[in-house]
Design a protein around this motif. Sequence first.
Motif, PDB file in Angstrom:
ATOM      1  N   VAL A  62       0.819  -1.224   0.000  1.00 15.65           N
ATOM      2  CA  VAL A  62       0.000   0.000   0.000  1.00 15.65           C
ATOM      3  C   VAL A  62       0.844   1.261   0.000  1.00 15.65           C
ATOM      4  O   VAL A  62       0.296   2.368  -0.065  1.00 15.65           O
ATOM      5  CB  VAL A  62      -0.970   0.019   1.209  1.00 15.65           C
ATOM      6  N   ILE A  63       2.158   1.126   0.072  1.00 20.24           N
ATOM      7  CA  ILE A  63       3.035   2.303   0.096  1.00 20.24           C
ATOM      8  C   ILE A  63       3.180   2.865  -1.313  1.00 20.24           C
ATOM      9  O   ILE A  63       3.487   2.145  -2.260  1.00 20.24           O
ATOM     10  CB  ILE A  63       4.424   1.948   0.655  1.00 20.24           C
ATOM     11  N   ASP A  64       2.961   4.153  -1.425  1.00 22.23           N
ATOM     12  CA  ASP A  64       3.170   4.860  -2.691  1.00 22.23           C
ATOM     13  C   ASP A  64       4.168   5.980  -2.427  1.00 22.23           C
ATOM     14  O   ASP A  64       3.839   6.984  -1.799  1.00 22.23           O
ATOM     15  CB  ASP A  64       1.846   5.424  -3.205  1.00 22.23           C
ATOM     16  N   LEU A  65       5.392   5.810  -2.899  1.00 22.27           N
ATOM     17  CA  LEU A  65       6.446   6.801  -2.664  1.00 22.27           C
ATOM     18  C   LEU A  65       6.569   7.789  -3.818  1.00 22.27           C
ATOM     19  O   LEU A  65       7.428   8.675  -3.773  1.00 22.27           O
ATOM     20  CB  LEU A  65       7.789   6.089  -2.441  1.00 22.27           C
ATOM     21  N   HIS A  66       5.733   7.650  -4.822  1.00 19.57           N
ATOM     22  CA  HIS A  66       5.815   8.546  -5.968  1.00 19.57           C
ATOM     23  C   HIS A  66       5.344   9.947  -5.584  1.00 19.57           C
ATOM     24  O   HIS A  66       4.280  10.122  -4.994  1.00 19.57           O
ATOM     25  CB  HIS A  66       4.962   8.028  -7.121  1.00 19.57           C
ATOM     26  N   SER A  67       6.138  10.941  -5.929  1.00 17.73           N
ATOM     27  CA  SER A  67       5.781  12.330  -5.656  1.00 17.73           C
ATOM     28  C   SER A  67       5.426  13.025  -6.957  1.00 17.73           C
ATOM     29  O   SER A  67       6.218  13.047  -7.900  1.00 17.73           O
ATOM     30  CB  SER A  67       6.949  13.059  -4.978  1.00 17.73           C
ATOM     31  N   SER A  68       4.232  13.588  -7.000  1.00 21.68           N
ATOM     32  CA  SER A  68       3.805  14.320  -8.188  1.00 21.68           C
ATOM     33  C   SER A  68       4.280  15.766  -8.154  1.00 21.68           C
ATOM     34  O   SER A  68       4.265  16.453  -9.172  1.00 21.68           O
ATOM     35  CB  SER A  68       2.275  14.274  -8.305  1.00 21.68           C
ATOM     36  N   ARG A  69       4.694  16.224  -6.969  1.00 21.62           N
ATOM     37  CA  ARG A  69       5.145  17.608  -6.806  1.00 21.62           C
ATOM     38  C   ARG A  69       6.426  17.595  -5.978  1.00 21.62           C
ATOM     39  O   ARG A  69       6.426  17.958  -4.801  1.00 21.62           O
ATOM     40  CB  ARG A  69       4.069  18.449  -6.155  1.00 21.62           C
ATOM     41  N   LEU A  70       7.473  17.178  -6.625  1.00 20.91           N
ATOM     42  CA  LEU A  70       8.741  16.953  -5.939  1.00 20.91           C
ATOM     43  C   LEU A  70       9.283  18.231  -5.302  1.00 20.91           C
ATOM     44  O   LEU A  70       9.638  18.247  -4.112  1.00 20.91           O
ATOM     45  CB  LEU A  70       9.759  16.382  -6.931  1.00 20.91           C
ATOM     46  N   ILE A  71       9.356  19.300  -6.067  1.00 25.44           N
ATOM     47  CA  ILE A  71       9.925  20.551  -5.557  1.00 25.44           C
ATOM     48  C   ILE A  71       9.043  21.146  -4.471  1.00 25.44           C
ATOM     49  O   ILE A  71       9.522  21.542  -3.399  1.00 25.44           O
ATOM     50  CB  ILE A  71      10.125  21.552  -6.705  1.00 25.44           C
ATOM     51  N   GLU A  72       7.730  21.200  -4.726  1.00 19.73           N
ATOM     52  CA  GLU A  72       6.827  21.788  -3.745  1.00 19.73           C
ATOM     53  C   GLU A  72       6.810  21.001  -2.439  1.00 19.73           C
ATOM     54  O   GLU A  72       6.783  21.589  -1.353  1.00 19.73           O
ATOM     55  CB  GLU A  72       5.413  21.874  -4.320  1.00 19.73           C
ATOM     56  N   SER A  73       6.845  19.671  -2.534  1.00 23.22           N
ATOM     57  CA  SER A  73       6.853  18.842  -1.323  1.00 23.22           C
ATOM     58  C   SER A  73       8.145  19.043  -0.537  1.00 23.22           C
ATOM     59  O   SER A  73       8.132  19.079   0.704  1.00 23.22           O
ATOM     60  CB  SER A  73       6.673  17.366  -1.698  1.00 23.22           C
ATOM     61  N   THR A  74       9.253  19.179  -1.255  1.00 28.89           N
ATOM     62  CA  THR A  74      10.531  19.433  -0.592  1.00 28.89           C
ATOM     63  C   THR A  74      10.518  20.782   0.115  1.00 28.89           C
ATOM     64  O   THR A  74      10.954  20.902   1.273  1.00 28.89           O
ATOM     65  CB  THR A  74      11.679  19.393  -1.615  1.00 28.89           C
ATOM     66  N   LEU A  75      10.000  21.799  -0.551  1.00 29.60           N
ATOM     67  CA  LEU A  75       9.922  23.133   0.053  1.00 29.60           C
ATOM     68  C   LEU A  75       8.983  23.141   1.256  1.00 29.60           C
ATOM     69  O   LEU A  75       9.250  23.812   2.260  1.00 29.60           O
ATOM     70  CB  LEU A  75       9.462  24.152  -0.982  1.00 29.60           C
ATOM     71  N   LEU A  76       7.905  22.384   1.156  1.00 29.45           N
ATOM     72  CA  LEU A  76       6.993  22.288   2.295  1.00 29.45           C
ATOM     73  C   LEU A  76       7.697  21.657   3.482  1.00 29.45           C
ATOM     74  O   LEU A  76       7.534  22.104   4.627  1.00 29.45           O
ATOM     75  CB  LEU A  76       5.760  21.469   1.913  1.00 29.45           C
ATOM     76  N   GLY A  77       8.500  20.619   3.231  1.00 30.29           N
ATOM     77  CA  GLY A  77       9.252  19.980   4.315  1.00 30.29           C
ATOM     78  C   GLY A  77      10.219  20.944   4.972  1.00 30.29           C
ATOM     79  O   GLY A  77      10.346  20.978   6.213  1.00 30.29           O
ATOM     80  N   ILE A  78      10.900  21.760   4.181  1.00 35.23           N
ATOM     81  CA  ILE A  78      11.819  22.764   4.734  1.00 35.23           C
ATOM     82  C   ILE A  78      11.048  23.789   5.558  1.00 35.23           C
ATOM     83  O   ILE A  78      11.486  24.197   6.644  1.00 35.23           O
ATOM     84  CB  ILE A  78      12.612  23.441   3.603  1.00 35.23           C
ATOM     85  N   ALA A  79       9.885  24.200   5.067  1.00 33.10           N
ATOM     86  CA  ALA A  79       9.059  25.165   5.805  1.00 33.10           C
ATOM     87  C   ALA A  79       8.607  24.593   7.146  1.00 33.10           C
ATOM     88  O   ALA A  79       8.600  25.296   8.171  1.00 33.10           O
ATOM     89  CB  ALA A  79       7.851  25.566   4.958  1.00 33.10           C
TER      90      ALA A  79
END
Length: 231
Positions: A62-79
Motif C-alpha cells: 500500500v506504500i506509494d512513494l511517488h511524488s507528483s510535486r517533488l519541488i513543492e513537497s521538498t519546500l513544504l518539508g523545509i518550511a
Amino acid sequence: MPARNPIDAYLRRYPSLPYVVPFAVLFLFLAIHSYLPFDETIEFPLRAAILAAAILVFSRRVIDLHSSRLIESTLLGIAIFLMWIGPDLLFPAYRKHWLFQNALFGTAATSVPERVLLQPIVLWSRIVRAVVLVPIIEELFWRGWLMRWLIFPRFQEAKLGTYDPRSFWLTALLFASEHGPYWDVGLATGILLNWWIVRTKRLGDCILAHAVANACLCGYVVATRRWSYWL
C-alpha cells in the motif's frame, strides 16, 4: 486470485492492518522503552529493524512513494522544519511555558544521555528511523488511513485526499497530541500535511515533505546538540 500465504489472506480480510500495524509497533516501543532489559546501543538498531520489518511485511503493497510535486513537497518539508525551530530561536524561554511542559504533555527533553546519542550505532539508527521509517509509518496511519476512516469506516471507499472538515481537524488535533510539549508546532504540521494530501491526492508527496522536515531537524539537532527535539 487466492492469497499466496496466510498473511496476505489476513491483510485482505482486514485492509486497515497495513496502515495501522507499523504505527502500533512504533507506539509500543515508546510505551515499553523504560522497561526494556537492554541499553540503547541494542534498543535503537533493534527498534529500527523491527519497524522496517513491520513495514515490509504488512505495508509494502500500500506504500506509494511517488511524488507528483517533488519541488513543492521538498519546500513544504523545509518550511515545516523552520516552523519547528522558529519559536525556540525567537523566544528562548518559549518552550518552558506551562502550556507546553506540564503533567499532560511531559517535558521537552530526551531521556537518552548525550554520550549515548553520540555513539554511531545509536545516532544513525535514530536518524534512519526519523528520516526513512517514521514518515512512511505516520503518513500511512494519519493521512492514508485515519483521515479516510473518520469519513467512512470502510475507508477504502473514501479516496485518498478526500476533504471532510471533521476528519481534517480531528486528525490534525490527534497528530498534535502525539508530539507532547511540541503540540503547537505538531498541530501546525498536521494542518499543513492534511492540506497537502487534500491538494495533491498522493501519499508520496506527504511522505517526502515529512521526510525532508525530519532530515533537516536531524541535521539541526546533531549540529547544535539540541537533543530536546528527540523526545
